[in-house]
Scaffold this motif. Structure first.
Motif, mmCIF file in Angstrom:
data_model
loop_
_atom_site.group_PDB
_atom_site.id
_atom_site.type_symbol
_atom_site.label_atom_id
_atom_site.label_comp_id
_atom_site.label_asym_id
_atom_site.label_seq_id
_atom_site.Cartn_x
_atom_site.Cartn_y
_atom_site.Cartn_z
ATOM 1 N N ASP A 120 0.849 -1.183 0.000
ATOM 2 C CA ASP A 120 0.000 0.000 0.000
ATOM 3 C C ASP A 120 0.889 1.241 0.000
ATOM 4 O O ASP A 120 1.718 1.417 0.887
ATOM 5 N N GLU A 141 -1.020 4.950 2.071
ATOM 6 C CA GLU A 141 -2.311 4.789 2.760
ATOM 7 C C GLU A 141 -2.265 5.425 4.143
ATOM 8 O O GLU A 141 -3.257 5.968 4.615
ATOM 9 N N ASP A 142 -1.108 5.343 4.794
ATOM 10 C CA ASP A 142 -0.958 5.943 6.129
ATOM 11 C C ASP A 142 0.181 6.947 6.105
ATOM 12 O O ASP A 142 1.231 6.721 6.694
ATOM 13 N N GLY A 143 -0.030 8.050 5.417
ATOM 14 C CA GLY A 143 1.025 9.049 5.330
ATOM 15 C C GLY A 143 2.071 8.656 4.307
ATOM 16 O O GLY A 143 1.791 7.934 3.358
ATOM 17 N N THR A 183 4.324 6.493 3.467
ATOM 18 C CA THR A 183 4.843 5.170 3.762
ATOM 19 C C THR A 183 4.531 4.174 2.648
ATOM 20 O O THR A 183 3.561 4.320 1.916
ATOM 21 N N ASP A 193 3.618 0.244 2.746
ATOM 22 C CA ASP A 193 3.220 -0.738 3.758
ATOM 23 C C ASP A 193 2.888 -2.071 3.089
ATOM 24 O O ASP A 193 1.875 -2.166 2.406
ATOM 25 N N TYR A 237 -2.652 5.171 -2.925
ATOM 26 C CA TYR A 237 -3.730 5.816 -2.160
ATOM 27 C C TYR A 237 -3.666 7.334 -2.349
ATOM 28 O O TYR A 237 -2.690 7.862 -2.879
ATOM 29 N N GLU A 278 -8.434 4.183 -3.118
ATOM 30 C CA GLU A 278 -7.343 3.506 -3.787
ATOM 31 C C GLU A 278 -7.436 3.715 -5.300
ATOM 32 O O GLU A 278 -8.526 3.708 -5.866
#
Ligand SMILES: [Cu+2]
Length: 218
Positions: free
Chosen positions: A18, A21-23, A25, A27, A44, A78
């Motif tokens: 990913d 998706e979280d800043g 990063t 993942d 993302y 996404e």
């Protein structure tokens, strides 16, 4: 469509990453992929990419033929496009996001790290990297449609792939016997609530009336 059986065999060797998706990063940011395996990058919201760097030169393409996904900037979910990389050997593959500042901020990762070259040291070098560049063209991988963003029509279709019959043991049984009767009780409390709201209305009527009376008396 004709090669559905081989697709089923290979699918177990697809690693999903990913992107953003979280800043800033990837993942996961560390993957162990055997030769022939694939890595699928899912983008993302934000504006991200993935490109290959050399360990000792983060934030820049390793060579003119380094893989590069291009930039993807989905707005609220996404991206419908994924970038799929095929891993051919066990050599480490260092990668970074080519967006300005993202590599320096630690948006990097590695496939098949080995020896003393760790992701931490790559990340540390990236934070001090001078500028950021990306390959001039999308290359080294395949841009394809993201199956997960389609209305899932991925079933059946394969004749003779016995592997697709994964038994999902449904553990949702029992537990719900006799609870139906307990849902018939709330009527008294609802009546109470109704009475309460009536008295509130009555009170406000009294207040308004007394206010009017006060006006008349003045
Ligand atoms: Cu990025």
């Amino acid at each position: 469509m004709t090669s559905s059986s081989t697709a089923a065999l290979v699918s177990s060797n697809i690693h999903k990453v990913d992107v953003g998706e979280d800043g800033l990063t990837f993942d996961p940011d560390t993957l162990h992929v055997s030769p022939g395996g694939k890595v699928e990058f899912h983008f993302y919201p934000g504006n991200h990419s993935v490109a290959q760097a050399a360990f000792d030169n983060p934030c820049h393409p390793m060579s003119t033929s380094s893989f590069f996904s291009g930039f993807h900037a989905p707005t609220h979910d996404e991206s419908s496009t994924v970038f799929t990389l095929t891993v051919n050997d066990t050599d480490p593959i260092w990668f970074y996001c080519g967006q300005v500042g993202h590599c320096q901020a630690g948006m990097v990762g590695v496939i098949n790290p080995s020896g003393a070259n760790t992701l931490d040291s790559f990340k540390n070098a990236a934070s001090n990297a001078d500028g950021i560049t990306v390959p001039s063209a999308v290359q080294g991988g395949v841009l394809g449609k993201n199956d997960e963003t389609e209305s899932s029509t991925s079933s059946g279709a394969s004749t003779g792939t016995a592997s697709s019959t994964e038994t999902e043991s449904s553990t949702s049984s029992g537990a719900s016997t006799g609870t139906a009767s307990s849902t018939e009780s709330p009527s008294p409390s609802a009546a109470n609530a109704g009475a309460k709201s009536h008295s509130v209305i009555d009170m406000s009527c009294v207040l308004v009336l007394s206010f009017l009376m006060g006006l008349l008396l003045m």
